[in-house]
Design a protein around this motif. Structure first.
Motif, short mmCIF file in Angstrom:
data_model
loop_
_atom_site.label_atom_id
_atom_site.label_comp_id
_atom_site.label_asym_id
_atom_site.label_seq_id
_atom_site.Cartn_x
_atom_site.Cartn_y
_atom_site.Cartn_z
N UNK A 12 0.84 -1.18 0.00
CA UNK A 12 0.00 0.00 0.00
C UNK A 12 0.89 1.25 0.00
N UNK A 13 0.42 2.32 -0.60
CA UNK A 13 1.23 3.54 -0.70
C UNK A 13 1.77 4.04 0.64
N UNK A 14 0.96 3.96 1.70
CA UNK A 14 1.45 4.45 2.99
C UNK A 14 2.57 3.59 3.56
N UNK A 15 2.56 2.30 3.25
CA UNK A 15 3.65 1.42 3.68
C UNK A 15 4.92 1.78 2.93
N UNK A 33 16.67 -2.17 3.67
CA UNK A 33 15.85 -2.16 4.88
C UNK A 33 14.85 -3.30 4.88
N UNK A 34 14.18 -3.53 3.76
CA UNK A 34 13.21 -4.62 3.68
C UNK A 34 13.90 -5.96 3.92
N UNK A 35 15.08 -6.16 3.35
CA UNK A 35 15.81 -7.40 3.57
C UNK A 35 16.16 -7.57 5.04
N UNK A 36 16.57 -6.49 5.69
CA UNK A 36 16.92 -6.54 7.11
C UNK A 36 15.69 -6.90 7.96
N UNK A 37 14.56 -6.29 7.65
CA UNK A 37 13.32 -6.56 8.38
C UNK A 37 12.90 -8.02 8.18
N UNK A 38 12.93 -8.48 6.94
CA UNK A 38 12.54 -9.87 6.65
C UNK A 38 13.46 -10.86 7.34
#
Length: 52
Positions: A12-15, A33-38
């Motif tokens: 979603x755009x807000x994400x 960042x997404x890789x770190x979070x996952x």
């Protein structure tokens, strides 16, 4: 650096906006960042081994 595999996801755009702000604040790319979070999520739930 090891080869990586692309992964396309729709959010979603807000994400996306929140991820962009967080990545900027952490001086990294959104992908990084997404890789770190996952990775953290997968380690926490036992899908990946904890780094030594």
């Amino acid at each position: 650096m090891a080869r990586t595999n692309p992964l396309g996801v729709r959010v979603e755009p807000e994400i996306k906006e929140a991820l962009e702000r967080a990545a900027k604040d952490d001086d990294r790319s959104v992908s990084s960042l997404v890789e770190r979070i996952l990775k953290a999520w997968l380690i926490e739930r036992g899908y990946l081994a904890k780094p030594e």
